[in-house]
Design a protein around this motif. Sequence first.
Motif, mmCIF file in Angstrom:
data_model
loop_
_atom_site.group_PDB
_atom_site.id
_atom_site.type_symbol
_atom_site.label_atom_id
_atom_site.label_comp_id
_atom_site.label_asym_id
_atom_site.label_seq_id
_atom_site.Cartn_x
_atom_site.Cartn_y
_atom_site.Cartn_z
ATOM 1 N N TYR B 39 0.891 -1.166 0.000
ATOM 2 C CA TYR B 39 0.000 0.000 0.000
ATOM 3 C C TYR B 39 0.927 1.213 0.000
ATOM 4 O O TYR B 39 1.481 1.562 1.030
ATOM 5 N N ASP B 40 1.123 1.800 -1.182
ATOM 6 C CA ASP B 40 2.141 2.836 -1.343
ATOM 7 C C ASP B 40 1.589 4.224 -0.987
ATOM 8 O O ASP B 40 0.733 4.749 -1.696
ATOM 9 N N VAL B 41 2.091 4.772 0.116
ATOM 10 C CA VAL B 41 1.598 6.085 0.569
ATOM 11 C C VAL B 41 2.686 7.156 0.440
ATOM 12 O O VAL B 41 2.539 8.264 0.944
ATOM 13 N N ARG B 42 3.778 6.803 -0.229
ATOM 14 C CA ARG B 42 4.940 7.711 -0.237
ATOM 15 C C ARG B 42 4.677 9.045 -0.910
ATOM 16 O O ARG B 42 5.202 10.068 -0.489
ATOM 17 N N VAL B 44 1.843 10.741 -1.032
ATOM 18 C CA VAL B 44 1.077 11.580 -0.081
ATOM 19 C C VAL B 44 2.021 12.080 1.016
ATOM 20 O O VAL B 44 1.990 13.247 1.406
ATOM 21 N N GLU B 45 2.859 11.167 1.487
ATOM 22 C CA GLU B 45 3.794 11.504 2.553
ATOM 23 C C GLU B 45 4.765 12.614 2.120
ATOM 24 O O GLU B 45 5.004 13.578 2.862
ATOM 25 N N ILE B 48 2.926 15.912 1.983
ATOM 26 C CA ILE B 48 2.722 16.464 3.334
ATOM 27 C C ILE B 48 4.024 17.108 3.818
ATOM 28 O O ILE B 48 4.018 18.200 4.391
ATOM 29 N N LEU B 49 5.135 16.418 3.554
ATOM 30 C CA LEU B 49 6.440 16.935 3.971
ATOM 31 C C LEU B 49 6.739 18.274 3.284
ATOM 32 O O LEU B 49 7.164 19.242 3.941
ATOM 33 N N LYS B 52 4.554 20.969 4.743
ATOM 34 C CA LYS B 52 4.997 21.334 6.099
ATOM 35 C C LYS B 52 6.209 22.264 6.055
ATOM 36 O O LYS B 52 6.280 23.240 6.806
ATOM 37 N N ASN B 173 6.708 -0.004 1.361
ATOM 38 C CA ASN B 173 5.626 0.376 0.449
ATOM 39 C C ASN B 173 5.530 -0.436 -0.836
ATOM 40 O O ASN B 173 4.642 -0.200 -1.637
#
Lengths: 132, 174
Positions: B39-42, B44-45, B48-49, B52, B173
């Motif tokens: 489940y590849d969330v990289r 989105v991550e 977000i980074l 931020k 991931n």
Amino acid sequence: MKKRGEILAENVIFLVLNIIFLTILVLFLLKQAGGAVLIEGSYSKEIALLVDSAKHGTIINVNLQKAKEVSDENGIDFSEILKIADGYVTIKLSDKGGSSYHYFNDINVSYYPDKNPGYEGFYVLNFNRKRA
Amino acid sequence: MKLQNKRGDKILSVYWFAILVIVAVGVVLMVNTFYGKGYDVREVEARILAEKVADCVYFGGESNSLLLTPQGTFREDFKDNFLSFCTLNFDPGKEFVRPEYYVEVNFFPDTNLRRSSFVLSEGNLNWKPDCEEKVADRSKLATCVEKEFFMNAPGGAVYLVKILSIVGKVQENV
């Protein structure tokens, strides 16, 4: 008469084997779709993303009802399935393993199962600034 | 005739089970292909980074006072404390394990958009070459996200801010 009986027995065996085969197939599919490993992995990642995007002062209610169903089946207390510490979100729904995912947001997270009626299977995440 | 029919039934049932086995193998292969993939969330991550970092540098039309002096010059100490000033923690907390993240922020003055006048970077630089790779299957490479915006500096200068955020985490991931 005897021959007819033999044919019936063969048909019954044939049907039973078919039913067994289909049952195994359906059980396999259900196990794959709702397995602890899969749910642990997806929840740990999603909660880590929530932590990453959260700002201090935020309170988030997370629906973990699916995880609760699996943890109840495996005899794990719901209050022990989630751990957020040292930069990792860990979800553990069975005695074996568990899944962890790292988050980069340097924030203080307090978390506990929601005790309000109607919110069974929910967790409350409370985000606060880290004290220097 | 009856005997022939019986033999025909047996042959049919053998074929029937052969078909069932083929179906079962097909279903198992399809399920494994579907659920076996991580489940590849990289992406989105990484987004977000980048968001931020952008909020840390410039928020609500004002630049971070720890980054720029009231005269509009960059503070060098921001480089050393970039992660703590932006409340980021890339430390994996394990011995001999490098961070799974890399962030680079370039500030280009609007008078010269080719030469960066200030650079902030943190994390594992080894992930950066992955962004340049031109391959169809990027699942085993780090995920890179770029974000850029203009920033008004206190002295009246305008900067183009380019943020590159990279998330490794290939094993988790894929």
